[in-house]
Design an enzyme around this catalytic site. Sequence first.
Site, short mmCIF file in Angstrom:
data_model
loop_
_atom_site.label_atom_id
_atom_site.label_comp_id
_atom_site.label_asym_id
_atom_site.label_seq_id
_atom_site.Cartn_x
_atom_site.Cartn_y
_atom_site.Cartn_z
CB SER A 1 35.52 41.13 33.02
OG SER A 1 34.13 41.12 33.25
CG HIS B 1 34.13 38.11 37.45
ND1 HIS B 1 33.89 37.52 36.22
CD2 HIS B 1 34.29 39.44 37.20
CE1 HIS B 1 33.89 38.45 35.28
NE2 HIS B 1 34.14 39.62 35.84
#
Length: 268
Positions: A109, A244
Amino acid sequence: MIDAGLPAAGRTLPLDHPGPWLRRYHGRPARAEATLVCLPHAGGSASFYYTWSEALSARYDVLAVQYPGRQDRHREPCLTDVGALAGALAEELAAAVPADRPLVFFGHSMGAVVGFETIRHLERSGASRPPDLFLASGRRAPALSRDDGIHRLSDAALITELGRLGGTDTSVLDDPELAQLVLPAVRADFTAVETYTPEVGAVVRCPVVALLGDSDPRVTPEQAAAWREHTTADFALRVFPGGHFYLGDGRAAVLSTVTAHVDALLGG
């Protein structure tokens, strides 16, 4: 499973400090096959990669990055600029990483963006060992960066967003004192990544592997595949089940993929 930069309450992690930015949790093997630098997500800390270090330190020198403003660096001001994060990290890595073994980056990320810019710093500076491989996880390609406004949300809305992404037990943030410890680092990190604008045509010279979960609400396979435009070397895309934080429940498969790519780099 996933920390949000909280102090390591109730446990003492074995710790080696190669420098302010780097943590080595399980020692360095006498004959490390490669150096693996792991960069955490927004609001995350070095201990996110503790289990990775535990699993991989027999073969690799695993260095987890500790951004300022969390855990043992909680008294330091957070940085809100990707360039500042990358520049400081690159300076420490240039001094700490030996040149006699391959250097591999894994960034998840926000860590993918910081990793990308850190590699560019090392390549431009003529470091004795620029990275040989970059694994960019859970992040759209730099050219697709945008401001989603998360860093401007209220505390309550920011906590809701963390819950939507998964990986963070937001119930701990019901405690105002804990929320006061964690949220400044989360907000600073989102500020850094949402105000990040790469140079036009920015590339690295090492191979890039993009990884993501197939139900990630923040990045699509097409957006991850666009990392192809940010390297002058080879590119590969790996998609895993999950959201995620696919690399939590799917840790074994992710680690297997990481080691396979490092082994290929080593000629194994």
